[in-house]
Write an enzyme that holds these catalytic residues in place. Structure first.
Site, short mmCIF file in Angstrom:
data_model
loop_
_atom_site.label_atom_id
_atom_site.label_comp_id
_atom_site.label_asym_id
_atom_site.label_seq_id
_atom_site.Cartn_x
_atom_site.Cartn_y
_atom_site.Cartn_z
N ASN A 213 0.90 -1.15 0.00
CA ASN A 213 0.00 0.00 0.00
C ASN A 213 0.93 1.20 0.00
OD1 ASN A 213 -2.31 -1.64 0.16
ND2 ASN A 213 -1.96 -1.89 2.36
N GLU A 294 -7.96 -3.20 -3.23
CA GLU A 294 -8.13 -2.56 -1.94
C GLU A 294 -7.85 -1.06 -2.01
OE1 GLU A 294 -5.61 -4.88 0.74
OE2 GLU A 294 -7.33 -6.17 1.21
N ASP A 368 -6.50 -15.06 1.17
CA ASP A 368 -5.56 -14.13 1.80
C ASP A 368 -4.81 -14.75 2.97
OD1 ASP A 368 -4.15 -11.96 2.50
OD2 ASP A 368 -5.81 -10.81 3.31
N GLU A 396 -0.17 -12.62 10.36
CA GLU A 396 -1.39 -11.80 10.41
C GLU A 396 -2.59 -12.59 10.93
OE1 GLU A 396 -2.39 -9.94 6.69
OE2 GLU A 396 -4.30 -9.20 7.44
N HIS A 524 -11.32 -17.22 7.37
CA HIS A 524 -11.75 -15.83 7.46
C HIS A 524 -12.87 -15.61 8.49
CE1 HIS A 524 -12.40 -11.70 6.20
NE2 HIS A 524 -11.44 -11.80 5.31
#
Ligand code: BDP
Length: 707
Positions: A213, A294, A368, A396, A524
């Protein structure tokens, strides 16, 4: 001991007779063709320095450096190119096997002396050889018959840092960024060199310094000078620097009205920018780009596709040997029926359209970095395009730096997955290393778990994940068991009473975390935003595919995401062999079952148990496993330094607690639909469901909203 030294501890060999054997074998360092004129520190000098420091620590000896061996026991360092007389000491086959970056280590007679030769075709091979030799000694391996020949199977072995210019690390759980942008280029922390040493010791040869990002500012002259200062430290260690390129940079920092990749002014801007970068940073590696995903800008805003965008950058980089790594992790507001399908749908049709220095970088799975995920269907489906494998070293979704989850087994599982494209045996490893489709370029990337915490990774045992990534990137044929054993011995010493329990913990840990968080292909269902802890109830999150209910689809009839023909048919993106296997619940491996099938709560599992019982028992088993580590760890009291002992002890207690929270929260939540009692052997939840729902973490590390 604060763990700063990682696996490069170089503690003195305690066994005196062994130490004496080593000391006799290594008496001096001979560099027949040293120093490249004009370079203050090259890879050979870095090798010499590492051997000097390492052997001083291990053996308590000061080795002097000479140009020709003066006595038996000289460590002879050199390259085939600059020292033909050294190349003549080994066979052509060995030199070929060492290829571009590898090494040959072997006893030889040279100038009438018994020497140990550390030979590379290039300088960096000597450095890798030096680290291999030091590892050999740290592992107390015998010197007699020493014969090491090794070369990496993948050319570019990168760390991807998701580090922002403001010092905050996205999904980083070990403090702030290592890169002190404000201080650079004037203040060059010694830590940068230690980072480079650690990377080089496991063969990492590239680092993307900035977050996917991206911030265009890193491409401005002032920041490029800062990057150059880091690149200068890393260069002798064989590490190239790469940057993330924000696609809209021509607008944001270039003053253009558009970033359209087909616009001549935009192309010119990037051409000039790349020329500027190479002037400032010789040996720059290239760009990593996250586009049209995103909220990141990309070519689609101008009606162009990913290949148009990637090729424009590739063309600018090609004169300098640079590459562009274009990420396939894409999803946006045009949510397809199943986010699983979007990367494949956007990229597979572009196969054959990318320049030869443009690589498509694919996460190991299509969603992901879930605790367990089937391999991404793009692997094997783009034979004309080199694909880079992106793994996540930072945890993560695996307990971050609070929980032990050794990722060697996960990485191994991914690398060994058979895509059946073009045929059986076409594993991800072979696709990525280029051997299936004979690509000239190969890349692997790991999202780093490193920050400025004194021990680098927050959890002392998470250092093993950095290590495992590097070792597998170098040689995907290594097993995670070998790597766990190696790392433990390097990090905690060779006492088997220490090595055995730690190695077992490491090897069990990834599966245990899967079991207490997302077993049997559930995915998720974590808390929103920071992603720490359970959140199966999340049903509002800005977009459907950020919720948990989108993925688990629990209802009175059952649970799981139907990705077969009767559902989203994401399965159609895989090879027919895989479709046959995973299309049928009876032949789908248990650990992916609910990834592909929505099944009734009383569905009969291979074990004979109903699905509901099986789910509950998996959650319980995850908790139980953590408890066995607490017991095992207690036996290590006094067998290592107090600092690391106590830190891990506390972390394991936290992990046991958090594992129970996962278990109780998820079972209570799913029980609302299954309406079945917990099977025997599963502990009753401590609190009601609302208690768990009310738990909130407000400021979690590594969360974009946390700063
Ligand atoms: C997800 C992370 C997000 C990253 C994104 C990516 O939650 O922070 O920006 O992936 O890989 O895993 O681009």
């Amino acid at each position: 001991d604060d763990g700063y030294r990682l696996w490069l501890r170089y503690d003195r060999v305690a066994d005196e007779s062994l130490r004496a054997t080593y000391a006799a074998a290594f008496t001096e360092i001979a560099l027949p063709a040293p120093t490249r004129p004009g370079f203050s520190l090259g890879s050979i000098e870095a090798a010499r320095d590492e051997l000097t420091t390492g052997l001083k620590g291990l053996l308590g000896v000061d080795l002097s450096t000479v140009s020709q061996p003066t006595r038996d026991g000289a460590l002879l360092l050199g390259t085939a190119v600059r020292s033909p007389e050294l190349a003549g000491l080994v066979s052509e086959a060995d030199l070929r096997a060492a290829s571009e970056e590898g090494y040959v280590i072997r006893p030889v007679i040279f100038a009438g002396k018994r020497c140990v030769l550390v030979l590379g075709n290039r300088d960096v091979g000597v450095l890798y050889g030096a680290f291999a030799l030091l590892r050999h000694v740290q592992l107390h391996e015998p010197i007699a018959g020493l014969n090491l020949v090794s070369a990496p199977r993948i050319q570019r072995r990168l760390l991807n840092h998701w580090d922002n210019l403001n010092g905050f690390v996205e999904r980083g759980y070990a403090g702030q960024s290592l890169w002190r942008w404000f201080e650079l280029p004037d203040i060059v922390s010694p830590r940068y060199r230690d980072y480079a040493r650690a990377c080089a010791s496991i063969g990492v040869n590239g680092t993307v310094l900035t977050n996917v990002n991206a911030n265009a500012l890193v491409l401005t002259p002032a920041y490029l000078q800062k990057v150059a200062a880091l690149a200068n430290v890393f260069r002798p260690y064989g590490i190239r620097v790469y940057l993330t390129a924000r696609f809209s940079a021509p607008v944001e920092i270039g003053g253009l009205k558009t970033a359209d990749p087909l616009d001549p002014a935009v192309k010119q801007w990037w051409t000039d920018k790349v020329a500027e970068i190479y002037r400032i940073i010789p040996g720059f590696g290239g760009f990593l780009v996250k586009a049209n995903s995103e909220g990141q800008p990309g070519p689609q805003a101008y009606g162009r596709n990913h290949a148009d965008g990637a090729n424009m950058l590739a063309d600018a980089l090609v004169p300098y040997g640079g590459i562009v790594m274009w990420r396939a992790f894409v999803y946006d507001n045009n949510v397809p029926a199943d986010r699983h399908t979007q990367g494949f749908s956007e990229f597979q049709p572009l196969d054959g359209q990318f320049r030869s220095n443009a690589i498509v970088q694919v996460k190991n799975g299509a969603i992901d970095f879930m605790p367990r995920e089937p391999f991404h269907p793009l692997f094997g489906a783009m034979p004309q395009t080199p694909l880079a494998l992106e793994l996540q070293i930072t945890q993560e979704y695996l307990g971050q730096s609070m929980q032990l989850a050794f990722l060697g087994p996960l990485f191994e599982e991914v690398l060994d997955a058979d895509t059946f494209r073009p045929n059986a045996g076409s594993t991800i490893a072979k696709i990525v290393d280029g051997s299936v489709d004979l690509h000239g370029i190969s890349v692997i990337a790991g999202v780093a778990n490193i920050g400025d915490d004194r021990n680098w990774t927050g959890h002392p045992l998470a250092q093993a994940n950095w290590y495992a990534y590097g070792r597998l990137a170098w040689d995907h044929q290594l097993t995670s068991a070998q790597i766990a054993n190696e790392w433990t011995r390097l990090t905690f010493g060779n006492d088997s009473a220490v090595v055995q329990p730690i190695t077992s913990m490491l090897l069990e840990s990834h599966e245990a975390v899967v079991n207490y968080s997302m077993p049997l292909g559930l995915h998720h269902i974590m808390a929103e935003g920071h992603h720490y802890g359970p959140g199966p109830w999340v049903d509002q999150a800005g977009r459907a595919d950020w919720t948990s209910v989108y993925y688990h689809r629990a209802d009175a009839n059952g649970v799981g995401f139907d990705r077969t023909k009767s559902g989203s048919n994401a399965l159609a993106q895989y090879a027919p062999e895989i479709q046959n296997l995973w299309g049928n619940p009876a032949t789908t491996p248990d650990n992916l079952l609910l990834w592909f099938h929505h099944l009734p709560w009383d569905y009969r599992m291979k074990s004979g148990r109903p699905l509901w019982d099986e789910i509950a028992l998996h959650y319980q088993s995850g908790v139980d496993t953590v408890r066995t580590w607490q017991k095992a760890w207690a036996t290590l009291n006094g067998k290592m330094d107090d600092e690391r002992f106590t830190h891990v002890k506390q972390l394991l207690a936290r992990q046991e607690h958090d594992a129970r929270v996962w278990r109780d929260a998820c079972l209570l939540y799913f029980q609302q639909f299954s309406k079945k009692p917990l099977p025997a052997g599963v502990e009753p939840p401590e609190h009601p469901l609302d208690f768990y729902k009310a738990q909130q973490i407000h400021f979690a590390p590594g969360h974009p909203g946390a700063h």
